[in-house]
Write a protein that holds these residues in place. Sequence first.
Motif, PDB file in Angstrom:
ATOM      1  N   GLN A 159      58.131  97.276  42.362  1.00 28.68           N
ATOM      2  CA  GLN A 159      58.051  98.731  41.556  1.00 28.68           C
ATOM      3  C   GLN A 159      57.919  99.903  42.324  1.00 28.68           C
ATOM      4  O   GLN A 159      57.788 101.100  41.172  1.00 28.68           O
ATOM      5  CB  GLN A 159      58.043  99.073  40.397  1.00 28.68           C
ATOM      6  N   CYS A 160      57.194  99.917  43.336  1.00 28.52           N
ATOM      7  CA  CYS A 160      56.598 100.991  43.991  1.00 28.52           C
ATOM      8  C   CYS A 160      57.674 101.937  44.117  1.00 28.52           C
ATOM      9  O   CYS A 160      59.003 101.759  44.589  1.00 28.52           O
ATOM     10  CB  CYS A 160      56.527 100.224  45.871  1.00 28.52           C
ATOM     11  N   GLU A 161      57.070 103.371  43.640  1.00 28.58           N
ATOM     12  CA  GLU A 161      58.268 104.435  43.820  1.00 28.58           C
ATOM     13  C   GLU A 161      58.089 104.840  44.939  1.00 28.58           C
ATOM     14  O   GLU A 161      59.250 105.506  45.211  1.00 28.58           O
ATOM     15  CB  GLU A 161      57.064 105.367  42.500  1.00 28.58           C
ATOM     16  N   ARG A 216      50.194 103.582  46.935  1.00 31.13           N
ATOM     17  CA  ARG A 216      49.322 104.422  46.416  1.00 31.13           C
ATOM     18  C   ARG A 216      49.235 105.412  45.470  1.00 31.13           C
ATOM     19  O   ARG A 216      49.190 106.016  44.865  1.00 31.13           O
ATOM     20  CB  ARG A 216      49.154 105.755  47.658  1.00 31.13           C
ATOM     21  N   CYS A 217      51.334 104.897  45.203  1.00 32.58           N
ATOM     22  CA  CYS A 217      52.298 105.670  44.320  1.00 32.58           C
ATOM     23  C   CYS A 217      51.635 105.165  42.672  1.00 32.58           C
ATOM     24  O   CYS A 217      50.406 104.069  42.507  1.00 32.58           O
ATOM     25  CB  CYS A 217      53.025 104.998  43.986  1.00 32.58           C
ATOM     26  N   PHE A 218      51.677 105.529  41.425  1.00 32.35           N
ATOM     27  CA  PHE A 218      51.057 105.327  40.546  1.00 32.35           C
ATOM     28  C   PHE A 218      51.466 103.384  40.300  1.00 32.35           C
ATOM     29  O   PHE A 218      50.496 103.147  39.722  1.00 32.35           O
ATOM     30  CB  PHE A 218      51.919 105.546  39.554  1.00 32.35           C
ATOM     31  N   GLN A 219      52.415 103.508  40.084  1.00 28.90           N
ATOM     32  CA  GLN A 219      53.269 101.279  39.782  1.00 28.90           C
ATOM     33  C   GLN A 219      52.338 100.618  41.056  1.00 28.90           C
ATOM     34  O   GLN A 219      52.294  99.433  39.940  1.00 28.90           O
ATOM     35  CB  GLN A 219      54.264 101.219  40.741  1.00 28.90           C
ATOM     36  N   CYS A 220      51.820 100.794  42.448  1.00 29.31           N
ATOM     37  CA  CYS A 220      51.282 100.496  43.321  1.00 29.31           C
ATOM     38  C   CYS A 220      49.731 100.172  42.268  1.00 29.31           C
ATOM     39  O   CYS A 220      49.471  99.554  42.685  1.00 29.31           O
ATOM     40  CB  CYS A 220      50.821 101.169  44.586  1.00 29.31           C
ATOM     41  N   VAL A 221      49.106 101.143  42.155  1.00 22.92           N
ATOM     42  CA  VAL A 221      48.324 101.303  41.655  1.00 22.92           C
ATOM     43  C   VAL A 221      48.256 100.459  40.302  1.00 22.92           C
ATOM     44  O   VAL A 221      46.403  99.263  39.714  1.00 22.92           O
ATOM     45  CB  VAL A 221      47.744 102.593  41.054  1.00 22.92           C
TER      46      VAL A 221
HETATM   47 ZN   LIG Z   1      54.018 102.133  46.152  1.00 24.02          ZN
END
Ligand SMILES: [Zn+2]
Length: 356
Positions: A99-101, A88-93
């Motif tokens: 790099q998931c935040e 759901r975070c910026f990097q995942c999207v």
């Molecule tokens: Zn993430």
Amino acid sequence: AVLRGSGTPLEVETVTVDEPGQGQVRVKLSACGLCHTDLSVLQSVLPQTSPLVLGHEGAGIVESTGPGVTSVAPGDHVILTTTAFCGRCFQCVEGMFAQCERMPLALGGNFPFHLDDMDLMPFASIGGLCEYTVVAENTAIKIDDDIPLVSASLLGCGVITGVGAAINTAEVRPGGSCAIWGCGGVGLSVLQGCRIAGASTLISIDTNPAKLEFAKKLGATHVIDASVENPVEQVLALTGGRGADYTFEAIGIGEAMEQAYTAARRGGTATIVGVGRFDDSFSLSAGLFAMTEKTLKGSFCGKGASVRDFPRMLDWYRAGKLDLDSLVTTTYPIEDVAQAYEDMTAGKNARGVVVF
Ligand SMILES: [Zn+2]
Ligand SMILES: [Zn+2]
């Protein structure tokens, strides 16, 4: 396998392990592969602040689940992933799952192991060198029961890092030429990823002749012993003087990274997979970088998305395309874990695995 602090020896101890809390899963480990990142911790290249249980390439069976856990249940076979992600975070999207935040590595704060008055952290949020561990739900990825867990454990770090670098990061195309620096568990997985992607020229490079034999067995069409030959010259000679379409560095040494970049053809892609010392570096010509139009990519954990990549890699395993069994060259009981890391330092194994 307990490490009390940086610079202390690895000790095999009896610890108590918590029951799973909210959103956590308690796993009975069947196997834990031994990765160079563990060695970096042991050698204080990667300093750790807390006492910890080492190991991060684990597979096992879910023993119990905490409140709120829905994706796995007791009895499920799971691989523990080093790249848990939130989705759901910026990097995942953006599709950059490694790099998931919000990945648990960054969160920390989980101390499920206890020894005397010490609380121990699971290394890489996994702590796989223990009969039991407690991990976040998104770290335990369910797999089919028919896959042998000893072989499956390698997917958790080394295999997804290597195969993913070829498939996800470099996006190797059929018919391409590939040159891979390093024939450890990761480099041999890069090799297999390139082969699965349909590359026709597969060049493996190492300084250890025994490891070059592993590479031949896993599909290398050419091998280069960098202790006796110049690998850049040899790669150029094997690719009509042009250089390889794709080169990979899977060792973690600046000099080898520079060689891999140099040996890529004009317009080709060099992918850096190895994680070296933070004070090591390599240089690029300010004149040639633009002129040669090469692409230089970093690839962390194979740009992997475990929930997507584990099932497809296990399909390749079942189809005989991805050889996991040959990568496991020695299994050890936990009592011999120190010996296992000595064997790693001596370059004896493609992958050593501790089996519980
Ligand atoms: Zn993430
Ligand atoms: Zn690893």
